[in-house]
Design a protein around this motif. Structure first.
Motif, PDB file in Angstrom:
ATOM      1  N   TYR A 129       0.841  -1.199   0.000  1.00 61.23           N
ATOM      2  CA  TYR A 129       0.000   0.000   0.000  1.00 61.23           C
ATOM      3  C   TYR A 129       0.880   1.254   0.000  1.00 61.23           C
ATOM      4  O   TYR A 129       0.685   2.171  -0.795  1.00 61.23           O
ATOM      5  N   TYR A 133       1.274   4.131  -2.902  1.00 58.64           N
ATOM      6  CA  TYR A 133       0.932   5.496  -2.534  1.00 58.64           C
ATOM      7  C   TYR A 133       2.104   6.449  -2.783  1.00 58.64           C
ATOM      8  O   TYR A 133       1.939   7.535  -3.332  1.00 58.64           O
ATOM      9  N   SER A 136       4.927   7.511  -6.770  1.00 58.20           N
ATOM     10  CA  SER A 136       3.898   8.011  -7.675  1.00 58.20           C
ATOM     11  C   SER A 136       4.371   8.118  -9.122  1.00 58.20           C
ATOM     12  O   SER A 136       3.557   8.109 -10.033  1.00 58.20           O
ATOM     13  N   GLY A 141       0.532   7.435  -7.722  1.00 61.48           N
ATOM     14  CA  GLY A 141       0.187   7.883  -6.360  1.00 61.48           C
ATOM     15  C   GLY A 141      -1.299   7.760  -6.077  1.00 61.48           C
ATOM     16  O   GLY A 141      -1.932   6.796  -6.488  1.00 61.48           O
ATOM     17  N   THR A 142      -1.852   8.756  -5.385  1.00 61.11           N
ATOM     18  CA  THR A 142      -3.271   8.714  -5.023  1.00 61.11           C
ATOM     19  C   THR A 142      -4.166   8.682  -6.243  1.00 61.11           C
ATOM     20  O   THR A 142      -5.244   8.088  -6.210  1.00 61.11           O
ATOM     21  N   SER A 234      -5.835   2.052  -8.040  1.00 64.49           N
ATOM     22  CA  SER A 234      -5.295   3.053  -7.108  1.00 64.49           C
ATOM     23  C   SER A 234      -4.899   2.335  -5.816  1.00 64.49           C
ATOM     24  O   SER A 234      -5.252   1.167  -5.620  1.00 64.49           O
ATOM     25  N   PRO A 235      -4.170   3.021  -4.928  1.00 62.96           N
ATOM     26  CA  PRO A 235      -3.670   2.351  -3.721  1.00 62.96           C
ATOM     27  C   PRO A 235      -4.754   1.697  -2.872  1.00 62.96           C
ATOM     28  O   PRO A 235      -4.476   0.751  -2.132  1.00 62.96           O
TER      29      PRO A 235
END
Ligand SMILES: Nc1ncnc2c1ncn2[C@@H]1O[C@H](COP(=O)(O)OP(=O)(O)O)[C@@H](O)[C@H]1O
Ligand SMILES: [Mg+2]
Lengths: 330, 264
Positions: A129, A133, A136, A141-142, A234-235
């Motif tokens: 995780y 995150y 990136s 990233g997010t 995504s994470p």
């Protein structure tokens, strides 16, 4: 026990499986796209739950980090897709990252058991995780990696559903074979008494490592399908909540049962989608249901039903140790 | 069997393939407690040695040191001529050491047959074709069934361990240890809690063990133990108190005082 005369239990099980398969096949023809997609989600969740179940059911190892392996696989596919690689190379990248993640998970957990196994897998999931995150430049990233289109042939929602269905059936069959093999028996021996297994000369950590590889491969399949479903990664998919919900699906459905992961995944997924629109704290409710199920049906739904059927059958025809034994010898 | 020696001040020979076990000054401390101190024994191939002594004498500890479950604080252990003091429990098992546990150590959620089958497939080295389904007719299963017959559990194969009586669980414990076809068998109080009838079955089983099999037997039932062995080692508080043939041990006043006498 006798190949030519299957037991009533086996016949009932076979009939249930056949009926389920027919229903699953008919679904896209009678349901709208929303519900078919929901079923795809449930089946993908069931695949991830199955990967946890093969460890929990056979080896008695409860993982709280398997979403991390699925995520590694998903990121591999998504990253390769955005590099413009061919489909086979995308899948190869997913397989490679799945293998790397499984090997790492296996190496750090092969000398642990019980709570320490749970903690170590949880930590491994956190690491994945964290990487998704923080790193990136590669993972986005997010924001994640959007726009991962499904390849031709499975682009339509119903085509994709059939792919997921086939994958689920294949995984389930493969895990049944694992469970019945001498490898599966060895894992159950480790679950019941590690000290005895060592005293018999078994290389216990090696078997745990092997079990993690098998389990990781299945999680990798779920990871690829999950990215294809949402066309995005995504994470969040590597997060603790994903791992925990998968474990809850297994426990709810019945640890160590063939259909447990499916039952748990369908229930939890349905729940999530029905309730999250009307009830914000649906995860609290899920937690409550889980606690109730642990108290009232500790073997899970499938385990409880199987037990009930066994008892009903016993009442009809008293057993039969001699008969069982005769069957063994026949 | 004249080469057997213990509790002697003469140097212990290193032994060879024909010597199943050599203990040389084996010592084990738990913190400040001396659980075992300076135990020296030579057991030739096919030798049968009873280890006796009151509770807490260090008998089980001795087994755990020989099997490799724990390391000796001091001294050396040789199996079949090889110094295994630093060899793992798993590898010692592969060299032919097999033990039963004082408190039954079974696979609680497996069937009785699977309990023995899992041991049978360990005994043949690496289970070949480990992804193949476990079948009713494969070698392991046939071996396991034969072993269950031998210990009198032939009809209980399909049962769960929890459905066995205490005595039957003890028999299963022995079946698991024997099915690996060990070269050195360590039996930790196999008769404890058995009925007279079950003891008879056990005695028959132990009398039929192959000649080349070496055995250490911890047993409180003197009439059983002393009939099955050629030598006896008596421990008291971790210290070797006496060593000799069953007749010598019966006649030994120190043993009578510390152990046999207490039983009356
Ligand atoms: N793991 C351990 N830690 C501390 N003390 C132990 C341990 N195992 C055994 N002991 C002690 O060592 C002594 C010998 O125990 P044991 O070998 O089990 O005796 P026996 O089998 O002859 O009854 C006892 O005093 C026991 O309390
Ligand atoms: Mg003891």
């Amino acid at each position: 026990m006798n190949a030519r005369r299957p037991s009533t239990g086996a016949v009932v099980k076979g009939a249930i499986l056949a009926a389920l398969l027919v229903v699953a096949f008919v679904c896209p023809y009678v349901l709208g796209s929303y519900y078919v997609s929901l079923l795809s989600i449930a089946l993908i969740a069931a695949i991830l739950a199955s990967s946890i179940n093969v460890l929990a059911g056979n080896a008695g190892l409860v993982s709280l980090g398997h979403a991390g392996i699925a995520a590694a696989s998903g990121y591999g596919l998504a990253w390769a897709y955005r590099q413009g690689w061919e489909l086979w190379a995308q899948l190869g990248m997913a397989a490679l990252l799945t293998a790397v993640a499984s090997v790492l998970y296996g190496l750090i957990s092969m000398r642990t058991r019980g709570i320490s196994f749970l903690m170590v897998t949880l930590a491994a999931g956190m690491v994945v995780y964290g990487m998704a995150y923080r790193w990136s430049s590669v993972t986005g990233g997010t924001n994640g990696l959007p726009g991962i289109r499904r390849p031709e042939g499975i682009a339509e929602y119903w085509q994709f559903y059939f792919l997921v269905l086939v994958a689920f059936c294949f995984v389930t069959l493969a895990l049944i074979v694992v469970g019945r093999s001498s490898f599966g028996l060895t894992l159950r021996g480790i679950r019941d008494s590690e000290t005895r297994m060592v005293s018999l000369g078994y290389n216990v950590p090696l078997y745990k490592f092997g079990a993690m590889l098998v389990s990781g491969a299945v999680a990798g399949v779920a990871g690829v399908l999950a990215v294809w479903h949402s066309e995005f990664i995504s994470p969040v998919v590597a997060g603790f909540q994903e791992s925990a919900i998968s474990m809850i699906m297994v426990a709810l459905g019945g640890i160590g049962t063939v259909l447990g992961p499916l039952v748990g995944a369908v229930l939890v997924t349905g729940f999530q989608h029905v309730l999250s629109s009307v009830f914000e704290r649906w995860s609290t409710l899920l937690g409550l249901i889980f606690i109730l199920s642990v108290i009232f049906a500790p073997q899970g739904i499938v385990g409880g039903v199987a037990d009930l059927m066994r008892r009903i059958r016993r009442r009809g025809a008293p057993p039969r140790r001699e008969q069982l034994d005769a069957e063994f010898r026949a | 069997m004249s080469s057997v020696s213990a509790v002697s001040s003469s140097p212990v020979p290193a032994g060879d393939e024909e010597t199943a076990l050599v203990l040389d000054g084996v010592t084990r401390r738990f913190g400040g407690l001396m659980a075992l101190s300076g135990v020296s024994v030579v057991l030739p191939r096919g030798g049968r040695l009873a280890v006796i002594g009151p509770n807490g004498a260090g008998k089980t500890t001795l087994f755990r040191l020989i099997s490799g479950e724990m390391r000796a604080s001091d001294g050396t252990i040789r199996l079949f001529g090889e110094d295994v003091s630093r060899v793992s429990e798993r590898v010692r098992a592969r060299r032919g050491v097999s033990r039963t546990f004082q408190v039954s150590n079974l696979f609680a959620d497996l069937s009785v047959l699977d309990n023995v089958r899992i041991a049978a497939q360990a005994g043949t080295g690496r289970p070949r074709r480990f992804w193949w389904p476990v079948r009713e007719r494969d070698d392991f299963t046939v071996k396991a069934r034969t072993m269950l017959e031998r210990v009198g559990l032939g009809r209980r194969g399909a049962d769960r361990v929890a459905d066995l009586s205490h005595g039957e669980q003890r028999q299963l414990e022995i079946a698991i240890a024997l099915v690996v076809e060990p070269r050195l068998l360590l039996l930790d109080e196999p008769a404890a809690g058995l009925s007279a009838a079950e003891r008879k079955v056990l005695r028959g089983l132990l009398e039929e063990l192959p000649d080349g099999l070496s055995m250490l037997l911890i047993e409180h039932d003197m009439s059983l133990a002393l009939e099955l062995v050629d030598h006896v080692l008596c421990l008291d508080n971790g210290v070797p108190l006496a060593y000799g043939t069953p007749d010598e041990i019966r006649a030994n006043p120190a043993v009578q005082a510390v152990y046999l006498g207490r039983r009356d």
